[in-house]
Design an enzyme around this catalytic site. Structure first.
Site, short mmCIF file in Angstrom:
data_model
loop_
_atom_site.label_atom_id
_atom_site.label_comp_id
_atom_site.label_asym_id
_atom_site.label_seq_id
_atom_site.Cartn_x
_atom_site.Cartn_y
_atom_site.Cartn_z
CE LYS A 190 -5.49 -12.80 27.41
NZ LYS A 190 -6.24 -13.14 26.18
CE LYS B 32 -4.83 -2.21 25.61
NZ LYS B 32 -5.07 -3.50 25.13
CE LYS C 114 -11.48 -7.19 25.30
NZ LYS C 114 -12.18 -7.80 24.24
#
Ligand code: TRP
Length: 331
Positions: free
Chosen positions: A113, A195, A198
């Site tokens: 992040k 993966k 979202k």
């Protein structure tokens, strides 16, 4: 005998994918009658990356409604919004004093992040796992059902529980991650080695729980596969394997059954069948969520009740923690 305690949460940021549903929420439903379950909407975690306030508020309600639409029973569980229970922030502060900067800066998600939000590497982003540990430890959860990407965070919660107990005496239950098979690892439709997320930039990579039937079918039609034409699961066929996993999870059936069903069929037919199966499974959930969101008063009542249940348990734990660390709490 006392029931085991289960804790889990999802952030109200971004739209949930079928990976979130299969890896988390659907399994929570199965556990609710057997265990004492606390399920939260993690809005405090969500603000570690920039959020639009009005959108955060809307998504918080949407996620709560989705939990119920997926079958979470607010009578059986404590279903609540994280920020409604102030002990999360309070315990996080205490745990901060036994968490090391070194271990937090090495967390995979923090590193990812930080790269993705280079303009906003805030303290909360690094503290994220400590807040998550506070969530879990407040309720004495022994078991934390999460997707594989959250395993490292549950391990930090374990480490902090053990560290605290060693320093101040037995206080916290030591939690275990429960990584659920069959759905815990749903991959991107555009890059099956990644993966399903979202926050993928490619809108065709993820199937969202809010997608309508046509969108779902179109995304599966465009899913990346391989040039072979055998419908079977294997390591060198990540695209087809992913589609088979999704099909089996929603149908539900075993891999062998699915392979048999599609023997001799082409990729086109198979992809259409996967899309239709997923769309059929999501339709009743979407319908139920829409109905819940049309009655905000009812939803607010449910969340208030959930927060009250959580608050009672959280207050007990925090008071014990304050006693152990020497915080004066009056006579
Ligand atoms: N970090 C989790 C996620 O993004 C959400 C979460 C917050 C959580 N607190 C938690 C999960 C406690 C399990 C337990 O998926």
């Amino acid at each position: 005998m006392e029931k085991k305690v289960i804790y889990s949460a999802v952030q109200p940021s971004g739209n949930l994918t079928i990976g979130n549903y299969l890896g988390a929420i659907r399994n929570w439903v199965k556990m609710q009658s057997e265990y004492d379950c606390f399920y939260a909407v993690a809005n405090m975690h969500a603000i570690t990356v920039k959020q639009e306030p009005a959108e955060l508020r809307r998504r918080t309600l949407e996620l709560a409604a989705l939990y119920i639409a997926c079958g979470i029973d607010p009578e059986q569980c404590a279903l609540y919004v994280q920020s409604h229970v102030p002990q999360h922030a309070e315990l996080c502060w205490v745990l901060n004093t036994i968490a090391y900067v070194g271990e937090m800066s090495r967390m995979t998600q923090f590193k990812d992040k930080s790269q993705k939000h280079a303009e906003n590497i805030n303290m909360g982003l690094m503290d994220y796992p400590v807040l998550m540990a506070a969530d879990i430890l407040l309720y004495g959860a022994q078991c934390v059902p999460v997707g594989a990407d959250q395993k490292q965070h549950v391990e930090i919660a374990r480490d902090l529980a053990i560290r605290f107990n060693n320093r101040y005496g037995e206080t916290f239950a030591v939690p275990e991650p429960l990584i659920l098979k069959g759905g815990a690892k749903i991959s991107s439709l555009q890059d099956p080695t990644k993966k399903m997320s979202k926050s993928d930039e490619n809108p065709n990579a993820s199937v969202f729980l809010a997608d309508d039937r046509d969108t779902i079918i179109r995304k599966f039609k465009r899913a990346v596969t391989d040039s072979d034409n055998a419908i079977r699961a294997s390591d060198d066929k990540p695209g087809i394997t992913n589609l088979l996993n999704i099909y089996c999870a929603f149908r539900p059936c075993t891999l062998e059954e699915a392979e048999r069903e599609f023997e001799g069929k082409g990729y086109g037919d198979f992809k259409l069948a996967v899309g239709e199966t997923v769309a059929d499974a999501l339709a009743p959930i979407q319908e139920a969520q829409k109905k819940l969101l049309s009655d905000k008063t009812y939803l607010a009542e449910i969340l208030k009740g959930g927060a009250e249940k959580a608050y009672k348990a959280a207050r007990r734990t925090l008071s014990k923690v304050y006693r152990k660390i020497g915080f004066y709490q009056g006579e």
